[in-house]
Design a protein around this motif. Structure first.
Motif, short mmCIF file in Angstrom:
data_model
loop_
_atom_site.label_atom_id
_atom_site.label_comp_id
_atom_site.label_asym_id
_atom_site.label_seq_id
_atom_site.Cartn_x
_atom_site.Cartn_y
_atom_site.Cartn_z
N GLY A 7 0.60 -0.23 9.11
CA GLY A 7 -0.47 0.02 8.13
C GLY A 7 -0.21 1.74 7.71
O GLY A 7 -0.58 2.45 8.59
N VAL A 8 0.05 1.86 6.38
CA VAL A 8 0.47 3.35 5.98
C VAL A 8 -0.76 4.29 6.18
O VAL A 8 -0.85 5.47 6.45
N ASP A 9 -2.24 3.77 6.30
CA ASP A 9 -3.41 4.51 6.31
C ASP A 9 -3.80 4.58 8.04
O ASP A 9 -4.64 5.37 8.26
N ARG A 10 -3.34 4.04 8.87
CA ARG A 10 -3.51 3.94 10.24
C ARG A 10 -2.72 5.39 10.83
O ARG A 10 -1.45 5.52 10.85
N GLU A 11 -3.62 6.11 11.50
CA GLU A 11 -3.24 7.45 11.97
C GLU A 11 -3.29 7.22 13.53
O GLU A 11 -2.66 8.24 14.21
N ASP A 12 -3.99 6.02 14.03
CA ASP A 12 -4.00 5.98 15.58
C ASP A 12 -2.94 5.09 16.37
O ASP A 12 -3.09 4.68 17.39
N HIS A 13 -2.00 4.53 15.49
CA HIS A 13 -1.30 3.26 15.93
C HIS A 13 -0.25 4.25 17.10
O HIS A 13 0.42 5.03 16.63
N PRO A 14 -0.08 3.70 18.34
CA PRO A 14 0.59 4.70 19.40
C PRO A 14 2.02 4.57 18.99
O PRO A 14 2.77 5.62 19.36
N LEU A 15 2.85 3.66 18.23
CA LEU A 15 4.14 3.73 17.97
C LEU A 15 4.37 5.02 16.97
O LEU A 15 5.38 5.58 16.78
N ALA A 20 0.76 -1.09 0.13
CA ALA A 20 0.08 0.00 0.04
C ALA A 20 0.94 1.10 -0.06
O ALA A 20 0.41 2.33 -0.40
N TYR A 21 2.18 1.26 0.39
CA TYR A 21 2.95 2.29 0.21
C TYR A 21 3.10 2.80 -0.96
O TYR A 21 3.38 4.09 -1.08
N HIS A 22 3.19 2.06 -1.88
CA HIS A 22 3.57 2.40 -3.37
C HIS A 22 2.62 2.17 -4.50
O HIS A 22 2.74 2.65 -5.31
N GLU A 23 1.79 1.09 -4.13
CA GLU A 23 0.56 1.02 -5.16
C GLU A 23 -0.64 1.60 -4.94
O GLU A 23 -1.73 0.80 -4.91
N VAL A 24 -0.30 2.79 -5.07
CA VAL A 24 -1.44 3.60 -5.12
C VAL A 24 -1.62 4.67 -6.20
O VAL A 24 -0.36 4.76 -6.87
N GLU A 25 -2.55 5.19 -6.57
CA GLU A 25 -2.53 6.06 -7.87
C GLU A 25 -1.64 7.31 -7.46
O GLU A 25 -1.66 7.94 -6.48
N GLY A 26 -0.78 7.53 -8.55
CA GLY A 26 0.14 8.47 -8.29
C GLY A 26 1.57 8.34 -7.39
O GLY A 26 2.35 9.05 -7.01
N GLY A 27 1.40 6.95 -7.10
CA GLY A 27 2.62 6.48 -5.88
C GLY A 27 4.03 6.44 -6.84
O GLY A 27 4.03 6.80 -7.84
N HIS A 28 4.70 5.83 -5.92
CA HIS A 28 6.14 5.54 -6.36
C HIS A 28 6.08 4.26 -7.61
O HIS A 28 5.53 3.23 -7.19
N VAL A 29 6.74 4.63 -8.61
CA VAL A 29 6.73 3.57 -9.62
C VAL A 29 7.98 2.78 -10.02
O VAL A 29 8.26 1.99 -10.47
N ARG A 30 9.10 3.53 -9.17
CA ARG A 30 10.43 2.79 -9.33
C ARG A 30 11.35 3.03 -7.85
O ARG A 30 10.91 4.07 -7.34
N ILE A 31 12.33 2.23 -7.65
CA ILE A 31 13.40 2.52 -6.95
C ILE A 31 14.68 2.77 -7.53
O ILE A 31 15.15 1.86 -8.25
N TYR A 32 15.43 3.98 -7.46
CA TYR A 32 16.49 4.20 -8.27
C TYR A 32 17.59 3.64 -7.80
O TYR A 32 17.94 3.70 -6.58
N LEU A 86 7.92 2.33 10.24
CA LEU A 86 6.84 1.91 11.37
C LEU A 86 5.51 1.93 10.55
O LEU A 86 4.48 1.26 11.04
N LYS A 87 5.23 3.14 9.68
CA LYS A 87 3.91 3.36 9.00
C LYS A 87 3.71 2.01 8.22
O LYS A 87 2.70 1.45 8.02
#
Length: 241
Positions: free
Chosen positions: A187-195, A138-150, A182-183
């Protein structure tokens, strides 16, 4: 939080600068504050409205020197609406990794910078970025996300092919890499995780207070886990005045 070192870029008051893919405008604001004539360029019209509002607030508060200018423009990085050799410098921060046709974008940004001008390109650093990809699709497979690692050699080859010559590089934001690990882990969409909440509070504290301990730690760690690779390049030709 700035990724670009504008002293290394050679930015001077009165120079015309393009912030390509400016996003929320953090680099455009700093260049405007330093007296440049800035064009903040992005495909996101809504984001640019916020950038324009901030430019206006900076003017109203007297935060910019006489002669500084700032404007926004919506468009496509693959077809920049500027004549050749329009800018003294170009900033392209954290944009190329989003563009499938990155070589075309590099050609365009090279076209619009003057001979003798400089370009600074920043992209996610390979090592911390690979960890993010391994931990989360989910970190990169989103619309407009990262398409490569250089790979650094791959990036330099693209930049040299366009006619730019690397003159300096460094890494930035080592303290931010563990935050994104950590994100990705929780879960990249989780805003409530204590860590992640705790680590984010530390980053905000560091940004506001800039204590010597974290500054020293980041300086030591940047070459190892710096989140961003920052490359400064020269376009051969007569020097920019």
């Amino acid at each position: 939080m700035l990724t670009v070192d504008f002293d290394k870029l050679g930015l001077r008051q009165g120079q015309r600068v393009l912030d390509l893919g400016c996003g929320a405008g953090r680099h455009a604001f700093e260049m405007y504050r330093r007296g440049a004539r800035v064009v903040a360029f992005d495909e996101d019209a809504a984001e640019l409205e916020n950038v324009a509002t901030m430019f206006g607030a900076m003017r109203a508060e007297g935060e910019v020197p006489t002669g500084a200018e700032a404007s926004t423009l919506t468009g496509d990085a693959l077809a920049l609406p500027f004549p050749d050799e329009s800018f003294d410098h170009v900033v392209a921060s954290e944009i190329l990794e989003h563009i499938p046709e990155d070589e075309k974008a590099v050609h365009e940004l090279t076209r619009v910078v003057k001979p003798g001008g400089r370009v600074v390109v920043t992209v996610p650093n390979r090592f911390p970025e690979r960890i993010c990809w391994a931990l989360s699709d989910a970190y990169h497979e989103v619309e407009g996300g990262h398409v490569r690692i250089y790979r650094i050699e791959e990036l330099f080859a693209r930049l040299r092919k366009a006619g730019l010559r690397p003159v300096h590089r460094h890494y930035a934001h080592a303290l931010h890499a563990p935050y994104w690990w950590l994100k990705c882990a929780v879960g990249v969409d989780r805003e409530d995780h204590p860590l992640t909440k705790l680590y984010h509070r530390m980053l905000v504290w560091d940004l506001m207070r800039r204590p010597w301990l974290t500054r020293a730690a980041e300086e030591l760690l940047d070459p190892v886990i710096g989140k961003s690779l920052v490359v400064y390049l020269h376009k051969p030709g007569v020097g920019v005045g």
